[in-house]
Design a protein around this motif. Structure first.
Motif, short mmCIF file in Angstrom:
data_model
loop_
_atom_site.label_atom_id
_atom_site.label_comp_id
_atom_site.label_asym_id
_atom_site.label_seq_id
_atom_site.Cartn_x
_atom_site.Cartn_y
_atom_site.Cartn_z
N ASP A 240 -1.19 -3.95 17.52
CA ASP A 240 -0.90 -3.56 16.14
C ASP A 240 -0.11 -4.62 15.38
OD1 ASP A 240 1.14 -2.15 18.07
OD2 ASP A 240 2.19 -2.48 16.17
N MET B 174 3.13 4.25 11.32
CA MET B 174 2.19 3.62 12.26
C MET B 174 0.80 4.25 12.12
SD MET B 174 3.65 1.13 13.64
CE MET B 174 2.58 0.62 14.96
N LYS C 125 -0.36 5.37 9.33
CA LYS C 125 -0.94 4.80 8.10
C LYS C 125 -1.50 3.40 8.35
CE LYS C 125 2.11 7.17 4.86
NZ LYS C 125 2.82 7.10 3.60
N CYS C 126 -1.02 2.75 9.41
CA CYS C 126 -1.50 1.39 9.69
C CYS C 126 -2.90 1.40 10.31
CB CYS C 126 -0.55 0.69 10.67
SG CYS C 126 1.07 0.33 9.97
N TRP D 157 -1.85 -0.28 5.59
CA TRP D 157 -0.45 -0.67 5.81
C TRP D 157 -0.38 -1.53 7.06
CZ3 TRP D 157 3.89 0.68 2.88
CH2 TRP D 157 3.65 1.59 1.85
N GLU D 158 0.64 -2.38 7.12
CA GLU D 158 0.88 -3.11 8.35
C GLU D 158 2.38 -3.17 8.62
OE1 GLU D 158 -0.58 -7.10 8.11
OE2 GLU D 158 0.56 -7.55 6.32
N ARG D 159 2.70 -3.13 9.88
CA ARG D 159 4.11 -3.23 10.26
C ARG D 159 4.47 -4.71 10.37
NH1 ARG D 159 7.14 -4.06 14.69
NH2 ARG D 159 5.28 -4.39 15.98
N PHE E 213 7.30 -1.85 6.59
CA PHE E 213 5.84 -1.72 6.50
C PHE E 213 5.38 -2.26 5.15
CE2 PHE E 213 7.12 1.39 9.62
CZ PHE E 213 6.14 1.30 10.59
N ASN F 276 2.25 -2.75 2.27
CA ASN F 276 0.93 -2.40 1.75
C ASN F 276 0.52 -3.55 0.82
OD1 ASN F 276 -1.18 -1.41 0.05
ND2 ASN F 276 -0.66 0.66 0.71
#
Ligand SMILES: CCCCCCCCCCCCCCCC(=O)SCCNC(=O)CCNC(=O)[C@H](O)C(C)(C)COP(=O)(O)OP(=O)(O)OC[C@H]1O[C@@H](n2cnc3c(N)ncnc32)[C@H](O)[C@@H]1OP(=O)(O)O
Length: 240
Positions: free
Chosen positions: A28, A65, A67-68, A73-75, A126, A128
């Motif tokens: 991830d 997480m 939503k990723c 989204w990304e962490r 996170f 977007n």
């Protein structure tokens, strides 16, 4: 609240040393790593749950997480040492190599990652990308106390700066804070979890205008609001 904080402190000390384990490299992280292209694979990622995280923080982390999963989204990973600031991108602007890799800096580490588990800044950001916004989940530990029982305003400002910095860097690359304006509306109880929603409002040449609000986990309490100006560093200018 303070009593539970003190009790937590004892168990936190018991956790000392655990964080220096092997690097966690999970799938991830891959999208976010694009921002940190020069990061060595061995750097540990600190923006992951540890035993000091409260139930609220873990719950929110899990929600984001999820939503990723569809890629919206990304962490953002977070390194303690120099992988962010020693990036080639920043070296371009600081022409004096002493400033970014002098011997005296061998102990340098990111200010917000310099505390033992749970005592200082516990956070994850996170991003977007499409909406040009970030959400920072932040738990401020007992070493960040200002007036008794509450977070120091400087700690809140620091976290806002970090959240803004990430939000601006995603659009601007190598940026620095030029201006921060914060309205502190309610005192923040120590050890509580905050949600910092930041967004890029305007991009004007090298100037990135950002704003944020700082809320409680249930979003009902507005603790602070802030605006910031970040400047994309100009490769033609040396900042030294
Ligand atoms: C790719 C890598 C990704 C890495 C992933 C990073 C992830 C991130 C996570 C961590 C995040 C930590 C976040 C901490 C971030 C700090 O802590 S940074 C440290 C604190 N900040 C500083 O030390 C900055 C000190 N100031 C400076 O070095 C210089 O003033 C600056 C900001 C670089 C600007 O200098 P400059 O490039 O010469 O720009 P300059 O021509 O003066 O100004 C450009 C424009 O901005 C305007 N401006 C400049 N300053 C101001 C101001 N204060 N107010 C209003 N307007 C201003 C100017 O008027 C000008 O406007 P225009 O004439 O173009 O309309």
């Amino acid at each position: 609240m303070l009593r539970s904080c003190t009790a937590g402190l004892r168990s936190l000390w018991a956790l000392r040393g655990r964080r220096e384990g092997a690097a966690r490299l999970s799938a991830d992280l891959q999208p976010a790593r694009r921002l940190f292209s020069t990061e060595k694979a061995v750097h540990k990622d600190w923006a992951l749950p540890n035993p000091s995280w409260s139930k609220d923080l873990k719950l929110l982390f899990d929600q984001f997480m999820k939503k990723c999963e569809d890629g919206s989204w990304e962490r953002l990973p977070s390194c303690k040492h120099t992988c962010t600031y020693k990036s080639e991108d920043f070296k371009t602007y600081f022409l004096d190599p002493q400033l970014v890799e002098g011997e005296g800096l061998s102990q340098a580490q990111l200010f917000t990652r310099g505390f033992e588990d749970g005592l200082g800044f516990e956070y994850v950001i996170f991003n977007n990308n499409d909406e040009k916004r970030t959400v920072c989940l932040f738990q401020g530990g007992p070493y960040l106390q200002g007036i008794p029982g509450f977070l120091h305003g400087g700690a809140i400002a620091t976290m806002i700066d970090v959240a803004f910095g990430s939000c601006a860097a995603i659009s601007g690359g190598a940026v620095m804070t030029a201006n921060l304006n914060i309205n502190f509306k309610r005192p923040v109880p120590l050890c509580s979890v905050l949600v910092i929603h930041s967004q890029l409002d305007k991009l004007e040449g090298r100037k990135l205008f950002v704003s944020c609000n700082v809320r409680s986990v249930d979003e009902k309490t507005l603790y602070s609001e802030a605006t910031g100006l970040f400047i994309k560093l100009d490769p033609k200018k040396s900042s030294t």
